[in-house]
Design an enzyme around this catalytic site. Structure first.
Site, PDB file in Angstrom:
ATOM      1  N   GLU A 286      -5.561  -8.451  -3.766  1.00 32.80           N
ATOM      2  CA  GLU A 286      -5.076  -7.063  -3.685  1.00 32.80           C
ATOM      3  C   GLU A 286      -6.098  -6.176  -2.971  1.00 32.80           C
ATOM      4  OE1 GLU A 286      -2.064  -6.194  -4.420  1.00 32.80           O
ATOM      5  OE2 GLU A 286      -1.603  -8.204  -5.135  1.00 32.80           O
ATOM      6  N   ASP A 371      -5.205 -13.103   1.580  1.00 28.53           N
ATOM      7  CA  ASP A 371      -5.640 -14.379   1.004  1.00 28.53           C
ATOM      8  C   ASP A 371      -7.011 -14.782   1.551  1.00 28.53           C
ATOM      9  OD1 ASP A 371      -3.449 -14.684  -0.587  1.00 28.53           O
ATOM     10  OD2 ASP A 371      -2.496 -16.271   0.593  1.00 28.53           O
TER      11      ASP A 371
HETATM   12 ZN   LIG Z   1      -0.346  -9.545  -1.249  1.00 26.30          ZN
END
Ligand SMILES: [Zn+2]
Length: 423
Positions: A286, A371
């Site tokens: 996030e 990621d």
């Molecule tokens: Zn995401």
């Protein structure tokens, strides 16, 4: 622009988008069902056959309901527009508004029209949502909401919607009538200010109406999360746990708020399923969205698209063909602004549908970037195991139809995501 041409373009766009959605969902159902018998090789060690089959059945059940809803919604849209539903409703509300004092008739009629339209739309959506929540989610063990809580949510939602929505609607309608030919610029400004204000008050005023937020009590996890945030250069206005389990077993984590200090919200369902290092990795993902400015870019894009939308509406609202072509007889001695807004909201998404794959593409690119950030700042292995747990927990299919996923998926399919994290 001729009314007939617009009718034809609208009917064609509606037919094409419905056909494409139908075709994609059918592909998805067939593909998932065909791969139900075996866990894909890449997940053979980490996902059981039972979990894989549950995910397949859940995906198929939801897609089947989606197919029915698709046909229903296309019929409703056609009913509102070309078949004259909105025109009929308009005549009825216009008549009813004659009972108001003369000074209030114009605005009263317009607010009434939008309010009645929104109420009817919510009632038409209700059976679908009830079926999805109390049949499908229930059958797969995800639903935690009761009918009582559901009704309370719906009433609260309606009240909040009316309290927030009616004033901004009245302001926009007033600007449309009173601010001259450049009204759309003023209306856009008002709409943007309203959106920003909602973003600011959402975490502290609106969200607590529906959920309880408590400071994260787990000190070990708290320290771990704070270390991560310091490492990534983030300030936070606090770490909170939200009782998502009141309504659903699906887990999540998100940021809310505005400016340099934001609150981090973990669903209690997420904390129950993941260990400390996995929670950290999910949070790092996030944070990656923030570091890459995905949120800011999305807000800027929303501003730009809204400006284009208001400019287009400013032009369309002046064209009799816009109303006639979408099945509505414009008013002769009452303002047409509410009608123009409603028609724009009805027809816009039909044409907008065709950019779905583009939006999905950019969204997936952002997910890969987040990621990669999580892998650099936390751990790719922890993120992988967290994603796999969440995937299994949400009964997400591991074998989506590739074309369906390209078109709709805002997040890359699990196999692609894990492969990228492991590379
Ligand atoms: Zn995401």
């Amino acid at each position: 622009m001729s009314p007939t041409l617009l009718s034809l373009a609208f009917a064609l766009a509606l037919a094409a988008s419905t056909f494409i959605q139908f075709w994609l969902s059918s592909r998805q159902i067939r593909h998932v069902a065909a791969h139900r018998g075996q866990v894909p090789a890449a997940f053979a060690g980490s996902v059981t056959l039972a979990a894989h089959q549950k995910a397949a059945d859940y995906t198929v059940a939801r897609s089947r309901l989606g197919l029915l809803a698709l046909a229903f919604n296309a019929a409703v849209l056609l009913g509102w527009t070309l078949l004259g539903g909105l025109s009929a409703l308009n005549g009825w509300v216009l008549d009813a508004s004659q009972a108001l004092p003369a000074d209030w008739q114009g605005m009263g009629y317009q607010l009434g029209l939008v309010a009645v339209f929104v109420l009817i739309g919510s009632l038409l959506d209700l059976p679908w949502d009830l079926w999805s929540t109390f049949r499908i989610e229930q059958a797969f063990g995800f639903n935690r909401t009761t009918l009582k809580l559901y009704v309370a949510d719906a009433l609260k939602g309606l009240l909040v919607g009316a309290l927030l929505g009616l004033p901004i609607l009245a302001l926009i309608l007033w600007l449309m009538g009173a601010a001259g030919p450049r009204w759309w610029l003023w209306a856009w400004g008002a709409w943007m200010a309203f959106n920003l204000a909602v973003m600011v008050i959402y975490p502290t005023v609106i969200a607590p109406l529906f959920n309880k937020f408590e400071p994260l009590a787990d000190t070990l996890l708290k320290e771990r999360v704070e270390r991560l945030m310091a490492r990534c250069g983030f300030a936070s206005k606090g770490l909170f746990v939200m009782d998502g389990s009141r309504r659903s077993a699906h887990g999540n984590a998100y940021f809310s708020g505005f400016g340099p200090a934001k609150r981090v919200v973990f669903f209690d369902t997420l904390l129950a399923k993941l260990n400390g290092s996995e929670v950290e990795a999910v949070l790092a993902h996030e944070l990656g969205h923030f570091k890459h400015r995905h949120i800011t870019k999305r807000i800027v894009l929303m501003f730009a698209l809204s400006l284009a939308g208001f400019a287009l509406l400013g032009w369309l609202a002046q064209q009799p063909a816009f109303y006639l072509g979408l099945g509505v007889q414009p008013n002769l001695d009452a303002p047409n602004d509410a009608l123009a807004l409603l028609l724009f909201m009805l027809a816009g998404p039909v044409f907008g549908f065709f950019v779905t794959p583009l939006a999905s593409h950019f969204s997936r690119r952002d997910e890969f970037q987040a990621d990669a950030y999580a892998r650099a700042k936390s751990s790719g292995a922890d993120l992988s195991s967290a994603l796999l747990k969440l995937h299994e927990d949400n009964a997400g299919t591991l074998t989506p139809d590739p074309v369906y996923a390209r078109f709709y998926y805002s997040h890359p399919p699990a196999a692609e995501r894990l492969a990228a994290l492991a590379s």
